[in-house]
Design a protein around this motif. Structure first.
Motif, PDB file in Angstrom:
ATOM      1  N   GLY A  87     -47.304  33.497   5.113  1.00 53.09           N
ATOM      2  CA  GLY A  87     -46.680  32.290   4.576  1.00 53.09           C
ATOM      3  C   GLY A  87     -45.167  32.300   4.686  1.00 53.09           C
ATOM      4  O   GLY A  87     -44.486  31.610   3.917  1.00 53.09           O
ATOM      5  N   GLU A  88     -44.644  33.087   5.637  1.00 58.48           N
ATOM      6  CA  GLU A  88     -43.193  33.210   5.759  1.00 58.48           C
ATOM      7  C   GLU A  88     -42.593  32.247   6.780  1.00 58.48           C
ATOM      8  O   GLU A  88     -41.381  32.217   6.969  1.00 58.48           O
ATOM      9  N   LEU A  89     -43.426  31.474   7.484  1.00 59.57           N
ATOM     10  CA  LEU A  89     -42.903  30.496   8.426  1.00 59.57           C
ATOM     11  C   LEU A  89     -42.463  29.239   7.685  1.00 59.57           C
ATOM     12  O   LEU A  89     -43.026  28.871   6.651  1.00 59.57           O
ATOM     13  N   GLY A  90     -41.473  28.575   8.230  1.00 50.92           N
ATOM     14  CA  GLY A  90     -40.972  27.360   7.613  1.00 50.92           C
ATOM     15  C   GLY A  90     -41.920  26.190   7.812  1.00 50.92           C
ATOM     16  O   GLY A  90     -42.959  26.316   8.460  1.00 50.92           O
ATOM     17  N   PRO A  91     -41.576  25.025   7.281  1.00 51.65           N
ATOM     18  CA  PRO A  91     -42.449  23.851   7.386  1.00 51.65           C
ATOM     19  C   PRO A  91     -42.519  23.325   8.818  1.00 51.65           C
ATOM     20  O   PRO A  91     -41.631  23.572   9.634  1.00 51.65           O
ATOM     21  N   GLU A  92     -43.573  22.589   9.127  1.00 50.71           N
ATOM     22  CA  GLU A  92     -43.714  21.993  10.447  1.00 50.71           C
ATOM     23  C   GLU A  92     -42.626  20.947  10.674  1.00 50.71           C
ATOM     24  O   GLU A  92     -42.277  20.189   9.776  1.00 50.71           O
ATOM     25  N   GLN A  93     -42.105  20.931  11.891  1.00 49.98           N
ATOM     26  CA  GLN A  93     -41.066  19.965  12.249  1.00 49.98           C
ATOM     27  C   GLN A  93     -41.126  19.701  13.749  1.00 49.98           C
ATOM     28  O   GLN A  93     -41.761  20.439  14.492  1.00 49.98           O
ATOM     29  N   GLU A  94     -40.459  18.629  14.169  1.00 54.13           N
ATOM     30  CA  GLU A  94     -40.502  18.253  15.578  1.00 54.13           C
ATOM     31  C   GLU A  94     -39.398  18.959  16.357  1.00 54.13           C
ATOM     32  O   GLU A  94     -38.292  19.185  15.847  1.00 54.13           O
ATOM     33  N   GLY A  95     -39.721  19.343  17.592  1.00 55.14           N
ATOM     34  CA  GLY A  95     -38.744  20.008  18.443  1.00 55.14           C
ATOM     35  C   GLY A  95     -38.896  19.568  19.889  1.00 55.14           C
ATOM     36  O   GLY A  95     -39.838  18.856  20.251  1.00 55.14           O
ATOM     37  N   LEU A  96     -37.982  20.013  20.718  1.00 53.44           N
ATOM     38  CA  LEU A  96     -37.948  19.641  22.126  1.00 53.44           C
ATOM     39  C   LEU A  96     -37.905  20.894  22.985  1.00 53.44           C
ATOM     40  O   LEU A  96     -37.086  21.785  22.756  1.00 53.44           O
ATOM     41  N   VAL A  97     -38.803  20.979  23.971  1.00 52.04           N
ATOM     42  CA  VAL A  97     -38.799  22.112  24.895  1.00 52.04           C
ATOM     43  C   VAL A  97     -37.634  21.938  25.864  1.00 52.04           C
ATOM     44  O   VAL A  97     -37.601  20.989  26.641  1.00 52.04           O
ATOM     45  N   ILE A  98     -36.676  22.861  25.824  1.00 57.02           N
ATOM     46  CA  ILE A  98     -35.517  22.748  26.716  1.00 57.02           C
ATOM     47  C   ILE A  98     -35.495  23.819  27.795  1.00 57.02           C
ATOM     48  O   ILE A  98     -34.705  23.731  28.744  1.00 57.02           O
ATOM     49  N   ALA A  99     -36.360  24.838  27.684  1.00 54.67           N
ATOM     50  CA  ALA A  99     -36.462  25.855  28.728  1.00 54.67           C
ATOM     51  C   ALA A  99     -37.799  26.561  28.590  1.00 54.67           C
ATOM     52  O   ALA A  99     -38.350  26.679  27.490  1.00 54.67           O
ATOM     53  N   HIS A 100     -38.308  27.043  29.727  1.00 49.25           N
ATOM     54  CA  HIS A 100     -39.631  27.662  29.756  1.00 49.25           C
ATOM     55  C   HIS A 100     -39.513  29.051  30.378  1.00 49.25           C
ATOM     56  O   HIS A 100     -39.014  29.200  31.481  1.00 49.25           O
TER      57      HIS A 100
END
Length: 351
Positions: A39-52
């Motif tokens: 349970g140590e991860l933060g809340p769900e949020q939106e992000g953008l893939v900028i590199a792979h």
């Protein structure tokens, strides 16, 4: 030149390094997963893939107090392939890490076939593809048409950008203007610029083209794609490949797919995997769709199995005779159709 063979020690060392890298990545992934279970991860949020980077991706936070910050994230096993430009749902962990838990719906997906004909996703959520051509190397309509067919097949708008206008002279002016007029008549947006003449600064017409949009630059080697990108991103360490004086052909210089934020607004995705397209995976029907002026004629030939190669009652031949299809475009269509058949028969990709 033949590839140099590795001796046993060199092979062992390469395998050892690869194994160590895999183990390090696995340990990091387990650590992040352990944080999730605890349970140590933060809340769900939106992000953008900028590199792979293989199993890891750089995600830019799009909301919350971390907006704009980049996190190196792992991907949950139940998520299908992610590419630069994807919007995702993720959870931040410790030390600027995180876990991607879902992929948001895509507006579009740019794909290219690999050497075995399987489609490989390359980039997502693109507003337009900017096809760069130049007086040198000499632009050929057949090559341009291949890019446009790929653009039409993905329903991503294409813009034709003529670079190196400083190289236009009395010898090539008429040919280039005739070529561009043909595509303007079909409704394609055509712009002109010269990265060299701007002395390192972005040309106003190019800035206007990319402002507020997510853009991808494509085109054959040597037309100045990297030089244009360098003017748009002067603070980024982008290498510019020189054109060989002996062959007139350029070399690819970008090695990692990445999304850049432009100072004037908008985003740019650059990757060698999206610079050139092969069409050998397409069917003749998909190729027909890729030509704007041929698309309305699909299914109007006298025979259902018409090959469009001089067959009686061919709607394409009739349209060309009546001036609704240019002779040059029909020749290009025939050439691509023939190349596709030959390459598919040999199981190889187009050059």
């Amino acid at each position: 030149m033949a590839k140099r063979k590795l001796n046993k020690r060199q092979q062992w060392r390469i395998e050892k390094i690869q194994k160590e890298r895999t183990e390090r990545m696995a340990r990091k992934e387990k650590a992040v997963e352990a944080q999730a279970e605890a349970g140590e991860l933060g809340p769900e949020q939106e992000g953008l893939v900028i590199a792979h980077y293989g199993q890891q991706l750089d995600i830019e936070a799009l909301e919350g107090e971390d907006t704009g910050q980049v996190f190196r994230c792992f991907v949950r096993a139940n998520i299908d392939s992610l590419v630069t430009g994807d919007r995702v749902v993720w959870r931040p962990g410790k030390s600027e890490t995180g876990v991607i838990v879902a992929r948001c719906e895509r507006d579009n997906l740019l794909q290219r076939p690999d050497n075995f004909g399987a489609l490989k996703p390359v980039a997502a959520n693109i507003d337009h593809i900017i096809l760069v051509i130049a007086p040198e190397p000499e632009p050929h309509d057949n090559l341009i048409d291949r890019y446009l067919v790929a653009s039409e097949s993905t329903d991503i708008p294409a813009v034709i950008l003529l670079n190196k206008t400083d190289l236009i002279n009395d010898r090539n002016r008429e040919q280039i203007e005739t070529l561009l007029a043909r595509y303007e008549a079909l409704g394609y947006q055509v712009e002109r610029t010269s990265a060299a003449a701007c002395e390192g600064e972005a040309a106003p017409e190019v800035e206007a083209l990319v402002r507020g949009k997510t853009s991808v630059f494509v085109g054959q080697s040597g037309v100045g794609k990297s030089s244009i990108i360098q003017t748009l991103l002067p603070d980024e360490l982008l290498r510019v490949g020189a054109v060989s004086e002996s062959t007139g052909k350029g070399v690819h210089t970008t090695t990692t797919a990445k999304l850049f934020h432009l100072p004037g607004g908008g985003d740019l995705i650059d990757s060698p995997g999206i610079r050139e397209f092969g069409l050998w995976h397409m069917t003749p029907q998909e190729l027909e769709y890729g030509f704007r002026e041929i698309r309305p004629l699909i299914g109007l030939c006298k025979f259902r199995n018409c090959r469009h190669m001089g067959d009686p009652g061919c709607a394409l031949e009739r349209a060309a005779a009546e001036g609704d299809i240019s002779t040059e475009r029909l020749k290009s269509f025939h050439r691509i159709l023939q190349d596709m058949a030959e390459q598919q028969a040999r199981g190889l990709k187009l050059p």
